[in-house]
Write an enzyme that holds these catalytic residues in place. Sequence first.
Site, PDB file in Angstrom:
ATOM      1  CD  GLU A   1      -2.830  -0.179   2.616  1.00  0.00           C
ATOM      2  OE1 GLU A   1      -2.597   0.847   3.267  1.00  0.00           O
ATOM      3  OE2 GLU A   1      -3.542  -1.089   3.040  1.00  0.00           O
TER       4      GLU A   1
ATOM      5  CG  ASP B   1      -3.237   8.190   8.378  1.00  0.00           C
ATOM      6  OD1 ASP B   1      -3.181   6.955   8.523  1.00  0.00           O
ATOM      7  OD2 ASP B   1      -3.353   8.745   7.276  1.00  0.00           O
TER       8      ASP B   1
END
Lengths: 266, 402
Positions: free
Chosen positions: A49, A60
């Site tokens: 990824e 995040d």
Amino acid sequence: MSALSDRFDAIEAEGRAALVCYLPVGFPDVETSIRAMQAMVEAGADIVEIGPPYSDPVLDGPVIQLAVAQALERGVRMADTFAAVRAVREAGAEPVVMSYFNPMLQHGLDAFARDVQQAGGSGVITPDLTPDAGADWVDAARAVDLDTIFLVAPSTTRERMHLTAEASRGFVYATPLMGVTGERAQVGDAAERVVAEVREAGAERVCVGVGVSTREHAAQIARFADGVIVGTALVRALGEAPDPESGIAAVRERVTQLAAGVREGR
Amino acid sequence: MTGSLQQAPGPFFGDFGGRFVPEALMAALDELTDAYDKARIDPPFTQELDRLAREYTGRPSIVTEVPRFARHAGGATVYLKREDLNHTGSHKINNVLGQALLTKRIGKSRVIAETGAGQHGVATATAAALMDLECVIYMGEEDTERQALNVARMRLLGAEVVPVTTGTRTLRDAINEAFRDWVANVETTNYVFGTAAGPHPFPAMVRDFQRIISVEARAQMLALGGLPDAVLACVGGGSNAIGSFDAFLDDDGVRLIGCEAAGDGVETDRHAATLTGGRAGVLHGSRSYILQDAEGQTLPSHSISAGLDYPGVGPQHSWLAEIGRAEYWPVTDAEAMEAFRLLSRTEGILPAIETAHALAGALRLGQELGPDATILVTLSGRGDKDVEQAARWFDMLPGQDA
């Protein structure tokens, strides 16, 4: 069938789950990040990824936030992401881009799909774009046969499970815990429930991410999911090292452990 | 365009708006949308909100004519809609009481909010105290420094204030951090969003809660002799502006002017004039104008006013700009501070620095239109929180003798 589907078929034939490893592009610098991705492939990552940094990464946690902020300060560009996709493809894993939506939108959705595909990418994960908001993106990706990977969470309703399974190609990204990216001591039973629900809604392949950091986690998830996704633990390994070489070595070691984990689960 | 422009329901305003968020939040946003759609037409909810507006906020807020100030605005007639007189000192309370009531209605016990200048944080902390909700406020570290008084106010009201140290350490980062909290705690927590931006239903819902400003003002102006030639308000995210515009949207003769923070000037890279200097993109859950670079990275904004220091703007403003129903004017730090000084000295009213941007717009408009014009300005907040910053700007602090 897509490149990711073929890869999952091959992995399933080996009687194990796939290992999916994330790194942001440009942390600690572009060259090191790309070399670390190649090292991950050598150590057993099946899918990489690749994360183009974004200024406002709302999904995040602190480790990845700091890494992408540093990458942006050093001037990382979207072109570096396409270079990373090429490098991962050459190293022999499936490259998947994980991008927040606005950088895709500003690149142009058709151009973004084309550029990922031409660099050798298999699909794109969109953490802040859901299928109902992403019809234009799905059209752009389908036009070049690029997989569209959407997320499901424990809060996802049954109706939305169907919507997401229907719009996803390659795999569905299941987040077993409510929360942003980061390591957790326990992965918990919620993961198994979410995977079962999205399978019931029609998803063929389901990978589990957010909170996974150890070989034991990987083995535990490999029992019931098609793939195990690891990100923060790898970014931390790269970031805590005193220099790029030892960072890459630390990532390689961590991925070797996780690769053993996905082979122990079943 | 046919039909009324008022109370546009969303999720889209033309091409703007929508809901671009992580899947983890979709169920909560659906729940909130559903709860709001029911509540807004449910008499027990609307009556309770009306009662709080009257007995707690102190509504209706008055309209004040400011003739000494108006002499500097080309001799036009200038009225101020006094949202500064609301409990907690700004328009923010109008929205927060609505969202806090809604939080109780959907059975959640904890609220989170972002704040820039601290006004929305203070209002949220106030409503949380009133309605017995746990309250956490995210505030950029830079803003906690320039608005230390409001940090103390929130803490006195029982809220936890979390300084956000990531990114530019301002409002935008506070919103990012509040979203992260919400993703993790969505089962127990409602996000009381402070402005008419963000994912659906926030732009339409916050506008509806702020609409009372223009509903009252329109009736008050008619009672004073007629509709104004123009309505002005400052625009950061744009909640006081959209609330000030909404009831006037169908009055074609009324110009609607939003005043954006131009910081050091829109020709520099230190400003927050999103509609003047930005372009369309997605930030914080909706499609609207944003300040961004060629690759879609959000640019740092700058304004002397923490409440306007935001690189985005509510989607309905982008739409009103696009269809030409509203104008958006850039106002620099220096122009805003001059208007701040002028209103303080001519009328004895200290405005918030945010609001001073709209006052500067009124000075400019009055000079353009002359003495026959009638101008209504929303005085969105009072300047008590800005006393230290303004005194420093004007070299009035001890040891700062000019």
